[in-house]
Design a protein around this motif. Structure first.
Motif, PDB file in Angstrom:
ATOM      1  N   GLU A  40     -50.634  -0.712   1.762  1.00 54.30           N
ATOM      2  CA  GLU A  40     -50.480   0.598   2.376  1.00 54.30           C
ATOM      3  C   GLU A  40     -51.556   1.560   1.896  1.00 54.30           C
ATOM      4  N   CYS A  77     -50.981   0.282   7.159  1.00 51.37           N
ATOM      5  CA  CYS A  77     -50.571  -0.930   6.453  1.00 51.37           C
ATOM      6  C   CYS A  77     -51.430  -2.069   6.976  1.00 51.37           C
ATOM      7  N   ARG A 137     -33.411   2.579  -0.838  1.00 48.91           N
ATOM      8  CA  ARG A 137     -34.492   2.405   0.119  1.00 48.91           C
ATOM      9  C   ARG A 137     -33.912   2.387   1.526  1.00 48.91           C
ATOM     10  N   TYR A 194     -43.043   2.375   1.957  1.00 53.07           N
ATOM     11  CA  TYR A 194     -43.382   0.960   1.893  1.00 53.07           C
ATOM     12  C   TYR A 194     -43.513   0.370   3.294  1.00 53.07           C
ATOM     13  N   TRP A 232     -43.448  -7.284   1.357  1.00 49.20           N
ATOM     14  CA  TRP A 232     -43.503  -5.851   1.062  1.00 49.20           C
ATOM     15  C   TRP A 232     -44.856  -5.483   0.492  1.00 49.20           C
ATOM     16  N   GLN A 251     -47.049  -2.480  -1.811  1.00 51.85           N
ATOM     17  CA  GLN A 251     -46.813  -1.874  -3.121  1.00 51.85           C
ATOM     18  C   GLN A 251     -46.350  -0.423  -3.018  1.00 51.85           C
ATOM     19  N   GLY A 252     -46.486   0.154  -1.844  1.00 53.72           N
ATOM     20  CA  GLY A 252     -46.018   1.514  -1.629  1.00 53.72           C
ATOM     21  C   GLY A 252     -47.114   2.552  -1.742  1.00 53.72           C
TER      22      GLY A 252
END
Length: 126
Positions: free
Chosen positions: A6, A22, A45, A95, A116, A118-119
């Motif tokens: 991201e 992303c 989340r 995320y 996913w 890493q944010g």
């Protein structure tokens, strides 16, 4: 190895805009569902915007509907989240997630997603 990265987070004042990106890599097949989730301190989340592999089917949580827009560019293996009219309550870690399986409507629960990023942090000040 599937990787989601991201970018685009930052700090803005209420009413401002940000665009999250992303970038996905490490696979040659299409993910059925991709989405954006967020997690604020002390909260669970939550899935806020989901897009199906057709690029047209989308769903949003009520709190962002009309303000956020999810889109994808299959040629670039990328998913985006355009966030407008940001509010302090949008402050969270955001995320990107991808799911190999699932039909439309895609799930908004985090357990349904295999991969996913890493944010990226989004902070909105009043």
């Amino acid at each position: 190895q599937v990787q989601l990265v991201e970018s685009g987070g930052g700090s803005v004042q209420a009413g401002g805009s940000l665009r999250l990106s992303c970038a996905a890599s490490g696979y040659s097949y299409a993910m059925n569902c991709m989405g954006w989730f967020r997690q604020a301190p002390g909260k669970e989340r939550e899935g806020i915007a989901i897009i199906y592999k057709d690029g047209r089917s989308t769903r949003y949580v009520a709190s962002v509907n009309g303000r956020f827009t999810i889109s994808q560019d299959n040629a670039k293996n990328s998913v985006y989240l355009q966030m407008n009219n940001l509010k302090p309550e949008d402050t969270a870690m955001y995320y990107c997630a991808a799911s190999l399986s699932g039909a439309w409507p895609c799930a908004v629960q985090s357990y349904a997603y295999n991969y996913w990023g890493q944010g990226t942090q989004v902070t909105v000040s009043s």
